[in-house]
Motif scaffolding. Sequence first.
Motif, PDB file in Angstrom:
ATOM      1  N   ILE A 130     -28.767  34.679   4.184  1.00  0.00           N
ATOM      2  CA  ILE A 130     -27.244  34.841   3.983  1.00  0.00           C
ATOM      3  C   ILE A 130     -26.761  33.269   4.089  1.00  0.00           C
ATOM      4  O   ILE A 130     -26.031  32.982   3.393  1.00  0.00           O
ATOM      5  N   VAL A 131     -26.951  32.905   5.248  1.00  0.00           N
ATOM      6  CA  VAL A 131     -26.364  31.586   5.705  1.00  0.00           C
ATOM      7  C   VAL A 131     -27.094  30.506   4.600  1.00  0.00           C
ATOM      8  O   VAL A 131     -26.478  29.711   4.031  1.00  0.00           O
ATOM      9  N   GLU A 132     -28.300  30.505   4.192  1.00  0.00           N
ATOM     10  CA  GLU A 132     -28.978  29.724   3.209  1.00  0.00           C
ATOM     11  C   GLU A 132     -28.260  29.857   1.883  1.00  0.00           C
ATOM     12  O   GLU A 132     -28.174  28.802   1.278  1.00  0.00           O
ATOM     13  N   ARG A 133     -27.741  31.037   1.491  1.00  0.00           N
ATOM     14  CA  ARG A 133     -27.156  31.392   0.054  1.00  0.00           C
ATOM     15  C   ARG A 133     -25.627  30.765   0.382  1.00  0.00           C
ATOM     16  O   ARG A 133     -25.384  29.941  -0.748  1.00  0.00           O
ATOM     17  N   PHE A 134     -25.029  30.768   1.405  1.00  0.00           N
ATOM     18  CA  PHE A 134     -23.818  29.936   1.526  1.00  0.00           C
ATOM     19  C   PHE A 134     -23.941  28.372   1.673  1.00  0.00           C
ATOM     20  O   PHE A 134     -23.111  27.669   0.978  1.00  0.00           O
ATOM     21  N   SER A 135     -24.937  27.899   2.230  1.00  0.00           N
ATOM     22  CA  SER A 135     -24.996  26.461   2.547  1.00  0.00           C
ATOM     23  C   SER A 135     -25.377  25.822   1.094  1.00  0.00           C
ATOM     24  O   SER A 135     -25.090  24.868   1.121  1.00  0.00           O
ATOM     25  N   LYS A 136     -26.099  26.629   0.282  1.00  0.00           N
ATOM     26  CA  LYS A 136     -26.467  25.918  -1.039  1.00  0.00           C
ATOM     27  C   LYS A 136     -25.209  25.705  -1.850  1.00  0.00           C
ATOM     28  O   LYS A 136     -25.119  24.849  -2.593  1.00  0.00           O
ATOM     29  N   LYS A 137     -24.230  26.470  -1.550  1.00  0.00           N
ATOM     30  CA  LYS A 137     -22.920  26.534  -2.499  1.00  0.00           C
ATOM     31  C   LYS A 137     -22.115  25.521  -1.662  1.00  0.00           C
ATOM     32  O   LYS A 137     -21.101  24.858  -2.433  1.00  0.00           O
ATOM     33  N   ASP A 138     -22.150  25.301  -0.191  1.00  0.00           N
ATOM     34  CA  ASP A 138     -21.175  24.621   0.357  1.00  0.00           C
ATOM     35  C   ASP A 138     -21.842  23.889   1.649  1.00  0.00           C
ATOM     36  O   ASP A 138     -22.344  24.453   2.460  1.00  0.00           O
ATOM     37  N   SER A 139     -22.150  22.489   1.457  1.00  0.00           N
ATOM     38  CA  SER A 139     -22.816  21.819   2.738  1.00  0.00           C
ATOM     39  C   SER A 139     -22.176  21.785   3.942  1.00  0.00           C
ATOM     40  O   SER A 139     -22.788  21.264   4.725  1.00  0.00           O
ATOM     41  N   ARG A 140     -20.813  22.142   4.018  1.00  0.00           N
ATOM     42  CA  ARG A 140     -20.163  22.380   5.077  1.00  0.00           C
ATOM     43  C   ARG A 140     -20.895  23.492   6.309  1.00  0.00           C
ATOM     44  O   ARG A 140     -20.823  23.227   7.487  1.00  0.00           O
ATOM     45  N   PHE A 141     -21.651  24.464   5.713  1.00  0.00           N
ATOM     46  CA  PHE A 141     -22.277  25.235   6.401  1.00  0.00           C
ATOM     47  C   PHE A 141     -23.647  24.806   6.803  1.00  0.00           C
ATOM     48  O   PHE A 141     -24.600  24.351   5.741  1.00  0.00           O
ATOM     49  N   LYS A 142     -24.122  24.542   8.033  1.00  0.00           N
ATOM     50  CA  LYS A 142     -25.408  23.805   8.437  1.00  0.00           C
ATOM     51  C   LYS A 142     -26.022  24.973   9.253  1.00  0.00           C
ATOM     52  O   LYS A 142     -25.627  25.494  10.353  1.00  0.00           O
ATOM     53  N   LEU A 143     -27.219  25.232   8.932  1.00  0.00           N
ATOM     54  CA  LEU A 143     -28.172  25.953   9.712  1.00  0.00           C
ATOM     55  C   LEU A 143     -29.327  25.299  10.484  1.00  0.00           C
ATOM     56  O   LEU A 143     -29.940  24.371   9.947  1.00  0.00           O
ATOM     57  N   LEU A 144     -29.228  25.692  11.800  1.00  0.00           N
ATOM     58  CA  LEU A 144     -30.448  25.450  12.562  1.00  0.00           C
ATOM     59  C   LEU A 144     -30.890  26.683  13.157  1.00  0.00           C
ATOM     60  O   LEU A 144     -30.406  27.703  12.972  1.00  0.00           O
ATOM     61  N   ARG A 145     -32.303  26.472  13.391  1.00  0.00           N
ATOM     62  CA  ARG A 145     -33.244  27.727  13.967  1.00  0.00           C
ATOM     63  C   ARG A 145     -33.872  27.595  15.148  1.00  0.00           C
ATOM     64  O   ARG A 145     -34.453  26.444  15.219  1.00  0.00           O
ATOM     65  N   ASN A 146     -33.638  28.455  16.211  1.00  0.00           N
ATOM     66  CA  ASN A 146     -34.475  28.471  17.480  1.00  0.00           C
ATOM     67  C   ASN A 146     -35.926  28.589  16.954  1.00  0.00           C
ATOM     68  O   ASN A 146     -36.395  29.683  16.062  1.00  0.00           O
ATOM     69  N   SER A 147     -36.827  28.015  17.710  1.00  0.00           N
ATOM     70  CA  SER A 147     -38.225  28.410  17.403  1.00  0.00           C
ATOM     71  C   SER A 147     -38.881  29.803  18.350  1.00  0.00           C
ATOM     72  O   SER A 147     -39.768  30.255  17.808  1.00  0.00           O
ATOM     73  N   GLU A 148     -37.784  30.161  19.350  1.00  0.00           N
ATOM     74  CA  GLU A 148     -38.062  31.343  19.933  1.00  0.00           C
ATOM     75  C   GLU A 148     -36.612  31.811  20.496  1.00  0.00           C
ATOM     76  O   GLU A 148     -35.767  31.017  20.643  1.00  0.00           O
ATOM     77  N   ASN A 149     -36.438  33.302  20.769  1.00  0.00           N
ATOM     78  CA  ASN A 149     -35.349  33.581  21.097  1.00  0.00           C
ATOM     79  C   ASN A 149     -34.842  33.103  22.392  1.00  0.00           C
ATOM     80  O   ASN A 149     -35.411  33.435  23.419  1.00  0.00           O
ATOM     81  N   LYS A 150     -33.669  32.670  22.413  1.00  0.00           N
ATOM     82  CA  LYS A 150     -33.163  31.879  23.662  1.00  0.00           C
ATOM     83  C   LYS A 150     -31.908  32.530  24.421  1.00  0.00           C
ATOM     84  O   LYS A 150     -31.506  32.005  25.254  1.00  0.00           O
ATOM     85  N   GLY A 151     -31.207  33.342  23.443  1.00  0.00           N
ATOM     86  CA  GLY A 151     -29.915  34.079  24.180  1.00  0.00           C
ATOM     87  C   GLY A 151     -28.579  33.175  23.557  1.00  0.00           C
ATOM     88  O   GLY A 151     -28.695  32.064  23.161  1.00  0.00           O
ATOM     89  N   SER A 152     -27.775  33.905  23.527  1.00  0.00           N
ATOM     90  CA  SER A 152     -26.318  33.183  22.856  1.00  0.00           C
ATOM     91  C   SER A 152     -25.912  31.732  23.453  1.00  0.00           C
ATOM     92  O   SER A 152     -25.400  31.038  22.678  1.00  0.00           O
ATOM     93  N   GLY A 153     -26.075  31.741  24.950  1.00  0.00           N
ATOM     94  CA  GLY A 153     -25.413  30.663  25.639  1.00  0.00           C
ATOM     95  C   GLY A 153     -26.266  29.387  25.212  1.00  0.00           C
ATOM     96  O   GLY A 153     -25.709  28.415  24.800  1.00  0.00           O
ATOM     97  N   ILE A 154     -27.509  29.311  25.378  1.00  0.00           N
ATOM     98  CA  ILE A 154     -28.308  28.228  24.893  1.00  0.00           C
ATOM     99  C   ILE A 154     -28.175  27.850  23.490  1.00  0.00           C
ATOM    100  O   ILE A 154     -28.483  26.667  23.117  1.00  0.00           O
ATOM    101  N   THR A 155     -28.145  29.000  22.730  1.00  0.00           N
ATOM    102  CA  THR A 155     -28.067  28.952  21.261  1.00  0.00           C
ATOM    103  C   THR A 155     -26.651  28.153  20.948  1.00  0.00           C
ATOM    104  O   THR A 155     -26.586  27.209  20.252  1.00  0.00           O
TER     105      THR A 155
END
Length: 252
Positions: A50-75
């Motif tokens: 879903i994020v990739e679809r939005f970011s392709k249309k609008d570069s203001r959306f920037k996707l980062l990805r964690n390599s492992e689950n870290k929880g919302s604070g560290i994320t």
Amino acid sequence: MEKPLISIVTPIFNTELYLEDCLNSVLSQTYQNWEMILIDDCSTDSSVSIVERFSKKDSRFKLLRNSENKGSGITRNSGIDFAKGKYLCFLDSDDRWKPYKLETQVNFMLGNDYSFSFGSYEFIDEKNNLIKRPKIVTEEPIDYEFLLKKTEIFTSTVMLDLDKIGKFMMPPHRRKQDYGLWLKILKSGVKAYGIKEPIAEYRLRKGSATSNKLSLITKHVLFLKETQKFSLVKSVYYTGYWAINGFIKYYT
């Protein structure tokens, strides 16, 4: 003159049912100079696509990805570190903003020379229906002592002026990281100021981390002991205020 850039930090974990609503509420903002930093915490649903679809249309959306689950604070900290804006906002991936949220808040901050603001909000259910009464925040400036007794600040309404206060990071806890961040900022001497008009919609979901406040009382005591270095007695004292105010907030 170009308006200041606003960085929006949004952690993602399996919220495909609500994520499009969240992103569309940012696209609909009357204030358009923003970047939205979305950090996926190893989702197993279609959130990333879903994020990739939005970011392709609008570069203001920037996707980062964690390599492992870290929880919302560290994320969220990864997003804070990545942020390029003068202002920093947070928007949880199942919440939504009113179209005037950013514009109203920037004007509020600039007009009063504030460095930390937050706002009132409405409650919605899993089907986007308005439920309960809106939470109208206090007009009283919030300091450290106030926030220990009452969690007045809702994360998806916060705006910080990074030029004034710098970048603070959330504590590495799986729960209450946002509350820990507000306490850290206020303890430094900054005050937070509320906007009476509802500027966001807080989604209450069955089984969400904040849906049962009573079950979190013991954890709140431990959180205060660990992060604020309080004695057990002092932690219980402030947790009592927190529990009563939390009950009023969520169940009335």
